[in-house]
Motif scaffolding. Structure first.
Motif, PDB file in Angstrom:
ATOM      1  N   GLU A 145       0.827  -1.203   0.000  1.00  0.00           N
ATOM      2  CA  GLU A 145       0.000   0.000   0.000  1.00  0.00           C
ATOM      3  C   GLU A 145       0.863   1.254   0.000  1.00  0.00           C
ATOM      4  N   ALA A 146       1.952   1.249   0.737  1.00  0.00           N
ATOM      5  CA  ALA A 146       2.832   2.417   0.767  1.00  0.00           C
ATOM      6  C   ALA A 146       3.445   2.672  -0.606  1.00  0.00           C
ATOM      7  N   HIS A 147       3.770   1.608  -1.327  1.00  0.00           N
ATOM      8  CA  HIS A 147       4.337   1.781  -2.669  1.00  0.00           C
ATOM      9  C   HIS A 147       3.339   2.459  -3.600  1.00  0.00           C
ATOM     10  N   PHE A 148       2.119   1.972  -3.632  1.00  0.00           N
ATOM     11  CA  PHE A 148       1.131   2.557  -4.542  1.00  0.00           C
ATOM     12  C   PHE A 148       0.703   3.948  -4.084  1.00  0.00           C
ATOM     13  N   SER A 149       0.747   4.193  -2.791  1.00  0.00           N
ATOM     14  CA  SER A 149       0.404   5.532  -2.309  1.00  0.00           C
ATOM     15  C   SER A 149       1.412   6.570  -2.776  1.00  0.00           C
ATOM     16  N   SER A 150       2.630   6.137  -3.096  1.00  0.00           N
ATOM     17  CA  SER A 150       3.631   7.063  -3.616  1.00  0.00           C
ATOM     18  C   SER A 150       3.391   7.395  -5.090  1.00  0.00           C
ATOM     19  N   ARG A 151       2.522   6.636  -5.758  1.00  0.00           N
ATOM     20  CA  ARG A 151       2.297   6.839  -7.192  1.00  0.00           C
ATOM     21  C   ARG A 151       0.899   7.360  -7.505  1.00  0.00           C
ATOM     22  N   VAL A 152      -0.072   7.032  -6.673  1.00  0.00           N
ATOM     23  CA  VAL A 152      -1.449   7.477  -6.894  1.00  0.00           C
ATOM     24  C   VAL A 152      -1.988   8.066  -5.600  1.00  0.00           C
ATOM     25  N   ASP A 153      -3.142   8.703  -5.709  1.00  0.00           N
ATOM     26  CA  ASP A 153      -3.740   9.353  -4.532  1.00  0.00           C
ATOM     27  C   ASP A 153      -4.614   8.418  -3.709  1.00  0.00           C
ATOM     28  N   SER A 154      -5.205   7.400  -4.342  1.00  0.00           N
ATOM     29  CA  SER A 154      -6.215   6.587  -3.656  1.00  0.00           C
ATOM     30  C   SER A 154      -5.852   5.108  -3.752  1.00  0.00           C
ATOM     31  N   VAL A 155      -5.801   4.457  -2.602  1.00  0.00           N
ATOM     32  CA  VAL A 155      -5.543   3.017  -2.512  1.00  0.00           C
ATOM     33  C   VAL A 155      -6.578   2.426  -1.571  1.00  0.00           C
ATOM     34  N   VAL A 156      -7.236   1.351  -2.010  1.00  0.00           N
ATOM     35  CA  VAL A 156      -8.281   0.697  -1.214  1.00  0.00           C
ATOM     36  C   VAL A 156      -7.913  -0.763  -1.018  1.00  0.00           C
ATOM     37  N   ARG A 157      -8.010  -1.205   0.209  1.00  0.00           N
ATOM     38  CA  ARG A 157      -7.805  -2.628   0.499  1.00  0.00           C
ATOM     39  C   ARG A 157      -9.155  -3.342   0.509  1.00  0.00           C
ATOM     40  N   LEU A 158      -9.216  -4.420  -0.231  1.00  0.00           N
ATOM     41  CA  LEU A 158     -10.408  -5.268  -0.214  1.00  0.00           C
ATOM     42  C   LEU A 158     -10.079  -6.502   0.616  1.00  0.00           C
ATOM     43  N   PRO A 159     -10.568  -6.582   1.852  1.00  0.00           N
ATOM     44  CA  PRO A 159     -10.140  -7.675   2.747  1.00  0.00           C
ATOM     45  C   PRO A 159     -10.698  -9.026   2.303  1.00  0.00           C
ATOM     46  N   TYR A 160     -10.137 -10.032   2.902  1.00  0.00           N
ATOM     47  CA  TYR A 160     -10.598 -11.390   2.594  1.00  0.00           C
ATOM     48  C   TYR A 160     -12.045 -11.567   3.039  1.00  0.00           C
ATOM     49  N   ASP A 161     -12.813 -12.199   2.168  1.00  0.00           N
ATOM     50  CA  ASP A 161     -14.219 -12.466   2.468  1.00  0.00           C
ATOM     51  C   ASP A 161     -14.557 -13.851   1.937  1.00  0.00           C
ATOM     52  N   ALA A 162     -15.096 -14.688   2.812  1.00  0.00           N
ATOM     53  CA  ALA A 162     -15.419 -16.060   2.408  1.00  0.00           C
ATOM     54  C   ALA A 162     -16.446 -16.085   1.295  1.00  0.00           C
ATOM     55  N   HIS A 163     -17.350 -15.124   1.275  1.00  0.00           N
ATOM     56  CA  HIS A 163     -18.366 -15.097   0.222  1.00  0.00           C
ATOM     57  C   HIS A 163     -17.718 -14.837  -1.148  1.00  0.00           C
ATOM     58  N   LEU A 164     -16.760 -13.945  -1.207  1.00  0.00           N
ATOM     59  CA  LEU A 164     -16.096 -13.671  -2.480  1.00  0.00           C
ATOM     60  C   LEU A 164     -15.175 -14.815  -2.883  1.00  0.00           C
TER      61      LEU A 164
END
Length: 443
Positions: free
Chosen positions: A390-409
């Motif tokens: 996340e820190a790497h992508f935050s240095s290149r773009v403004d918005s980073v979203v984590r999609l956590p693990y979900d058993a349904h997905l």
């Protein structure tokens, strides 16, 4: 001193006055002229006495004079005259002293305010802050904004239990998480102006959850927004967008291309999309294994041009990679790019290379405003530091979203927002809110 005395040279003797010149109307003779030393004193009189403003052609008569003689011949009269002139100058402006204007103004009033600070009749009026603001829509008049929190019952938790137990007499309001959720939903509801907006979801590696992210984003937008949202499976090969979305698909994007000249209303185009169980309209790709011709750039442009007449937001689930023919048309139309990365070393590296590819091919705007989704729905490998990803992508773009693990997905079947874990649903709503915010700023 008379005019004649002024024109007389110092070495000349004063002429004797004639009787006719010094006689007055009564026949008496005028006073004898002053002694020579007095005239010499007049010759060396101070220069400031000759420049005293009077407002008349003759000299100023002051106190201590007699028979109309100038006051500077009398020391007492001269002092009184100097005081009078000093007082007069203190109550005049420099322009009035030079022009001899008799109108008097206090000096402190003339210099009370600097020239630049004085009000001007030609100065523009102060801008009205209320008029400079962008006009608000009806969606901005939310209950959270207009109503007191104590007038609304809490949504859930111990706050709601306390509200019910006290018959509404004790109301501590909703939690910060509930208020934040409402703010995100209000942001997602914001109307978009300027025509149809296109969002491209892409990745350079298969199996990172690109289609899952497209489905979740489309469902969140369609559930909250009041306009029409559609998702297009633009995979040149067999796509799985229709498999992740509820409903049965009878037609495909290729069939819509073939019949595009017959589609002239929303009712007709909606027949080619599946929307059972969700307000999201999904246009599927070919599932027939006997189809030899791939969905190409011309097909994509024809379909999106037609969808742009009836939908406000069109999501594109692009194929894997960046060099297939559909990618060129999708990037040209795209307003926002959602880049999906997995939570592993090779997946994160390939996602970062995708940003570099966009920058190298003249789409720095899409790379700079891209929204990166770190998908952990398939599970997290042991030892991977997601914070560093996340820190790497935050240095290149403004918005980073984590999609956590979900058993349904992780099941890989149809997606339902109601079956998601609360943390996963919050992440999906955050993604939808970020996308709408970017769409508002693109035009």
């Amino acid at each position: 001193m008379s005019q004649k005395s002024q024109n007389q040279r110092p070495d000349e003797q004063p002429e004797e006055p004639k009787a006719d010149d010094v006689a007055d109307s009564s026949g008496t003779r005028a006073a004898e002229p002053a002694p020579a030393q007095d005239e010499a004193a007049d010759e060396v009189a101070p220069a400031d006495a000759a420049t005293v403003p009077t407002g008349t052609d003759g000299p100023v008569e002051g106190p201590g004079t007699a028979d109309g003689a100038p006051g500077d011949r009398d020391p007492a009269g001269r002092d009184a005259l100097d005081r009078a002139l000093t007082d007069d100058m203190n109550f005049r402006t420099p322009d009035e002293i030079r022009s001899g204007d008799a109108t008097q103004y206090p000096a402190h009033e003339a210099s009370a305010a600097p020239e630049d600070d004085r009000p001007s009749a030609e100065a523009p009026p102060e801008p009205d802050a209320a008029r400079d603001r962008e006009p608000e829509t009806a969606a901005s008049l939310t209950a959270d904004r207009l109503l007191d929190a104590r007038d609304r019952a809490p949504v859930a938790g111990w706050r709601r239990w306390l509200y019910r137990a006290t018959l509404g007499r004790v109301n501590v309001g909703d939690s910060d998480a509930v208020r934040l959720r409402r703010l995100r939903e209000n942001s997602i509801k914001t109307p978009l102006t300027g025509g149809t907006r296109y969002v491209t979801v892409l990745s350079r590696k298969g199996g990172v959850g690109k289609t899952t992210a497209t489905t979740l984003l489309g469902m969140a937008l369609a559930e909250v927004r009041e306009d029409r949202v559609a998702a297009l499976d633009a995979n040149p090969d067999r796509g799985t967008l229709s498999d992740r979305s509820p409903g049965q698909t009878r037609y495909t994007a290729r069939q819509l291309v073939q019949n595009r000249y017959l589609v002239d209303s929303f009712a007709k185009i909606s027949q080619y999309a599946s929307r059972q169980g969700s307000r999201l309209h999904v246009l599927a790709s070919d599932t027939d294994p006997h189809v030899a011709e791939a969905f190409d750039d011309a097909d994509y442009r024809a379909v999106t041009d037609l969808m742009g007449k009836f939908y406000s937001i069109v999501l594109t689930d692009s194929g894997t990679g960046m060099v297939h023919s559909v990618m060129q048309g999708s990037l040209e139309k795209s307003d926002v790019v959602v880049l999906v990365s997995g939570a592993s070393v090779d997946e994160a590296r390939l996602a970062s290379e995708t940003l570099s590819w966009l920058e190298a091919h003249g789409r720095q705007d899409l790379a700079r405003n891209a929204i990166v989704v770190i998908n952990q729905s398939a599970g997290l490998a042991r030892g991977v530091n997601v914070d560093e990803i996340e820190a790497h992508f935050s240095s290149r773009v403004d918005s980073v979203v984590r999609l956590p693990y979900d058993a349904h997905l992780a099941e890989g079947s149809e997606v339902s927002l109601d079956r998601l874990r609360p943390a996963t649903r919050e992440a999906v709503m955050e993604l939808a809110s970020l996308v709408v915010d970017e769409l508002r700023g693109t035009r």
